[in-house]
Design an enzyme around this catalytic site. Structure first.
Site, PDB file in Angstrom:
ATOM      1  N   ASP A   1       0.806  -1.223   0.000  1.00 29.34           N
ATOM      2  CA  ASP A   1       0.000   0.000   0.000  1.00 29.34           C
ATOM      3  C   ASP A   1       0.837   1.270   0.000  1.00 29.34           C
ATOM      4  O   ASP A   1       0.610   2.188   0.788  1.00 29.34           O
ATOM      5  CB  ASP A   1      -0.939   0.020   1.214  1.00 29.34           C
ATOM      6  CG  ASP A   1      -1.699  -1.274   1.397  1.00 29.34           C
ATOM      7  OD1 ASP A   1      -2.031  -1.903   0.379  1.00 29.34           O
ATOM      8  OD2 ASP A   1      -1.970  -1.655   2.543  1.00 29.34           O
TER       9      ASP A   1
ATOM     10  N   GLU B   1     -10.944  -0.610  -4.215  1.00 35.97           N
ATOM     11  CA  GLU B   1     -10.302   0.136  -3.127  1.00 35.97           C
ATOM     12  C   GLU B   1      -9.124   0.932  -3.688  1.00 35.97           C
ATOM     13  O   GLU B   1      -8.849   0.925  -4.876  1.00 35.97           O
ATOM     14  CB  GLU B   1      -9.807  -0.827  -2.035  1.00 35.97           C
ATOM     15  CG  GLU B   1      -8.803  -1.868  -2.541  1.00 35.97           C
ATOM     16  CD  GLU B   1      -8.527  -2.965  -1.539  1.00 35.97           C
ATOM     17  OE1 GLU B   1      -9.234  -3.036  -0.524  1.00 35.97           O
ATOM     18  OE2 GLU B   1      -7.609  -3.778  -1.792  1.00 35.97           O
TER      19      GLU B   1
END
Length: 479
Positions: free
Chosen positions: A50, A206
């Site tokens: 991430d 997402e």
């Protein structure tokens, strides 16, 4: 007989060398895919995911998820290749009163002389205020976005600041069943302006990321499950940061070697149209750890993003800093063709460029002479001290270059510090603002500004941008 006696030791040494080299590769002492000219992939060690990548204070910064017992780390580099763990920027367990676990997917932005660290914890979104890109950071004491508003999962925050200064928070995750949330942020960057906007971009799962190029807004995001090879990155475009969004296609997807690439961030090298994508992926069919990688990304002539080729070698090493000799007097010459008889000088407290020659008045020559000193905010960068007014430095205020004496504030030190890079024209030197990493010192109609090549003003975009931000350091007019 003599020839054979020479060759046997040589062959033995060669074999021993191959064995030792193989042992070093196996032990991790050498990375076979990396060289002095490339970053190699992955670029961060261990299980990292991430990533958000930014440029602050003359360095690249990556902020990954907090897999170290819910502690977020900051990683920095000056060249995209050599990364340093700058330590814990925020410990959710001990520094955040409203959450303890599930510290995921942060983002960092700079504004108002501060750094704002947005993060997800316990499926809520928080923001901490930091003094520097590596902290210390102080949580605001409550979630910015609590869990589950309108069914949008409160994870994966990303903040985009548009050219008009309006900041937008994008977020949302897989439990939201394709819903993405958007809020406008107030100027304080820690409070919301107006209500929640809920959207359902095609194939959204997402990890939103928004950037702008040539007036087009690009919304990219992950699709599929982060846990397997279905994970991929898709994107859409709009003429507004709030959509509506037109789906354009896939940027990253699994191949035979690398699986599940996703949760990405984009980086534009300052002053150029060179773009990079930083993302995580699984390697060698090992789905137990995610690795952070970097590769080039390219646009088609019509502005579409081309599918990214994932590599083992990464990208070309790209330094943000060039070393200069300090504590010497020099003059700074314009390199734009047709204006090379002009030099930087200060006049009535403002930075300007004027014609200088041997017959120029002594005062003008002194005003066009500066001592290059270690940067007031960072000794790895530089500040320019006036010869005529010792203790006064070139600094920017509202993007205009002034000559001022320090007021003792951190902001002054930041505004008076510039990092040197190889000139954007291919030679000479360009000076990047320390705290506005897309802006360089530039001359415009005889005035000095810090300017980007993609800003609000009509003079931000002309073809002359590259030579106008490139300078030559020459012998001082007033030694």
């Amino acid at each position: 007989m003599k020839e054979r006696s020479i060759r046997k030791p040589f062959i033995l040494l060669f074999v021993v060398g191959i064995v030792l080299f193989s042992m070093m590769i196996g032990s991790g002492l050498l990375v076979p895919n990396a060289s002095a000219a490339t970053t190699g992939n992955p670029i961060l060690p261990g299980n990292q995911a991430d990533p958000s990548i930014k440029i602050f204070e003359g360095r690249y910064w990556i902020y990954p998820s907090g897999f170290d017992n819910n502690r977020f780390h900051a990683w920095s580099s000056t060249d995209l290749s050599h990364w340093v763990d700058e330590g814990v920027i925020l410990d959710v367990g001990s520094q955040v009163s409203w959450a303890d676990t599930r510290a995921w997917a942060p983002d960092m932005v700079y504004r108002n002389g501060k750094y704002y660290f947005y993060f997800a914890a316990d499926v809520q979104i928080g923001v901490a205020v930091c003094d520097s890109p590596k902290g210390p950071c102080t949580d605001t004491g409550k979630p910015l976005v609590p869990a589950g508003l309108s069914g949008v999962e409160s994870i994966d925050p990303m903040v985009f600041i548009d050219d008009d200064g309006q900041a937008y928070l994008y977020y949302g995750g897989s439990a939201g069943q394709g819903k993405m949330g958007i809020y406008r942020l107030n100027g304080d960057m820690v409070s919301l302006n107006g209500g929640q906007i809920v959207q359902t971009p095609l194939n959204f799962t997402e990890a939103s990321w928004v950037h702008k190029r040539n007036g087009v807004y690009y919304l990219s995001y992950s699709n599929g499950c982060y846990c397997d090879s279905s994970y991929n990155v898709q994107y859409a475009t709009s003429s507004s940061p709030l959509g509506p969004w037109t789906h354009r296609g896939t940027i990253l997807s699994s191949n035979d070697v690398y699986k599940g690439p996703g949760h990405h961030a984009f980086l534009r090298y300052p002053g150029s149209d060179d773009w990079y994508i930083v993302y995580h992926r699984y390697e060698n069919n090992d789905f137990s750890q995610r690795k952070v990688a970097i590769d080039r990304m390219f646009y088609g002539a019509n502005g579409t993003i081309q599918p990214v080729t994932m590599t083992s070698q990464g990208v070309e090493t790209r330094p943000l800093r060039t070393s200069l000799t300090t504590n010497v007097f020099q003059s700074i010459q314009v390199t734009t063709p047709g204006f090379t008889d002009n030099f930087i000088r200060h006049r009535d407290g403002l930075g300007v460029t004027t014609v200088m020659n041997a017959s120029s008045p002594l005062l003008d020559k002194q005003d066009a002479t500066f001592k290059i000193v270690p940067g007031l905010a960072d000794a790895g960068c530089y500040s320019f001290e006036s010869k005529n007014y010792p203790g006064h430095y070139l600094r920017h205020s509202s993007y205009r270059i002034h000559l001022d004496a320090p007021d003792g504030s951190r902001l002054f030190a930041l505004d008076a510090t510039f990092c040197a890079q190889r000139g954007l024209s291919g030679s000479g030197i360009s000076f990047l603002s320390y705290n506005y990493p897309d802006r360089y010192i530039r001359h415009i109609n005889g005035e000095l500004w810090i300017a980007s090549n993609s800003g609000l003003y009509s003079w931000d975009n002309p073809a002359s941008y590259t030579p106008d931000v490139t300078w030559a350091l020459v012998s001082p007019w007033a030694p």
